[in-house]
Design a protein around this motif. Sequence first.
Motif, PDB file in Angstrom:
ATOM      1  N   GLY A   6       0.717  -1.223   0.039  1.00 25.15           N
ATOM      2  CA  GLY A   6       0.029   0.019   0.025  1.00 25.15           C
ATOM      3  C   GLY A   6       0.657   1.308   0.090  1.00 25.15           C
ATOM      4  N   ASP A   7       2.180   1.244  -0.345  1.00 19.38           N
ATOM      5  CA  ASP A   7       2.830   2.555  -0.445  1.00 19.38           C
ATOM      6  C   ASP A   7       3.024   3.200  -1.674  1.00 19.38           C
ATOM      7  OD1 ASP A   7       4.389   0.819  -2.160  1.00 19.38           O
ATOM      8  OD2 ASP A   7       6.304   1.088  -0.979  1.00 19.38           O
ATOM      9  N   GLY A   8       1.981   2.802  -2.718  1.00 22.95           N
ATOM     10  CA  GLY A   8       2.011   3.465  -3.951  1.00 22.95           C
ATOM     11  C   GLY A   8       2.804   2.849  -4.975  1.00 22.95           C
ATOM     12  N   GLY A  27       9.100   9.757  -6.943  1.00 16.54           N
ATOM     13  CA  GLY A  27       8.203  10.735  -6.979  1.00 16.54           C
ATOM     14  C   GLY A  27       6.752  10.448  -6.818  1.00 16.54           C
ATOM     15  N   SER A  28       5.927  11.337  -6.799  1.00 15.54           N
ATOM     16  CA  SER A  28       4.599  11.001  -6.503  1.00 15.54           C
ATOM     17  C   SER A  28       4.143   9.927  -7.268  1.00 15.54           C
ATOM     18  CB  SER A  28       3.672  12.387  -6.766  1.00 15.54           C
ATOM     19  OG  SER A  28       3.864  12.719  -8.002  1.00 15.54           O
ATOM     20  N   ASP A  29       3.008   9.325  -6.936  1.00 16.88           N
ATOM     21  CA  ASP A  29       2.714   7.908  -7.564  1.00 16.88           C
ATOM     22  C   ASP A  29       3.862   6.889  -8.070  1.00 16.88           C
ATOM     23  OD1 ASP A  29      -0.072   8.982  -7.349  1.00 16.88           O
ATOM     24  OD2 ASP A  29       0.324   9.946  -9.245  1.00 16.88           O
ATOM     25  N   CYS A  30       4.750   6.951  -7.167  1.00 15.03           N
ATOM     26  CA  CYS A  30       6.005   6.079  -7.392  1.00 15.03           C
ATOM     27  C   CYS A  30       6.644   6.362  -8.801  1.00 15.03           C
ATOM     28  CB  CYS A  30       5.666   4.425  -7.007  1.00 15.03           C
ATOM     29  SG  CYS A  30       6.770   3.613  -6.426  1.00 15.03           S
TER      30      CYS A  30
END
Length: 160
Positions: A6-8, A27-30
Amino acid sequence: WIDADGDGCNTRKEVLIRDALSPPAIGSDCRLTGGRWLSQYDGVTVTDASLLDIDHLVPLAEAWDSGAYAWPSTRRRSYANDLGDPRPLRAVTASTNRSKGDDAPEEWLPPRSAFRCRYLAEWVAVKTRWNLAVDRAERDALRSMLGRCATTTIRIRLAP
């Protein structure tokens, strides 16, 4: 690929992060940028993650034929996304992974000869970890090929 923790980051990205020689920025959204990887199968160093596939060392079709067909879907999903051991999934060049396809060791070995014994030992470890069957041709090929390798101890964590 799933995001088991659940860490993206899905399994593909988790393997890319884990296998990186120089870690990518996350970065954001992995979204991964930068990084450097060594494709163990062919010895190629890669700095663009899009040139890498995540190989199932024992391919999904081989696992299916070796007993996964009888597993519940949750166990098959766990196998396909196994991050509990570093051997089942590996970042390798897409071209090498695609040349392997669904082949077993009697049909395909890594082009980098220095990695072949390790590949064979890890094949046995993954099959054992997941309690997958080995057919006669596979067994005979593994015995023959591993007979030319130095003796090594394989530690195995059985799959849950």
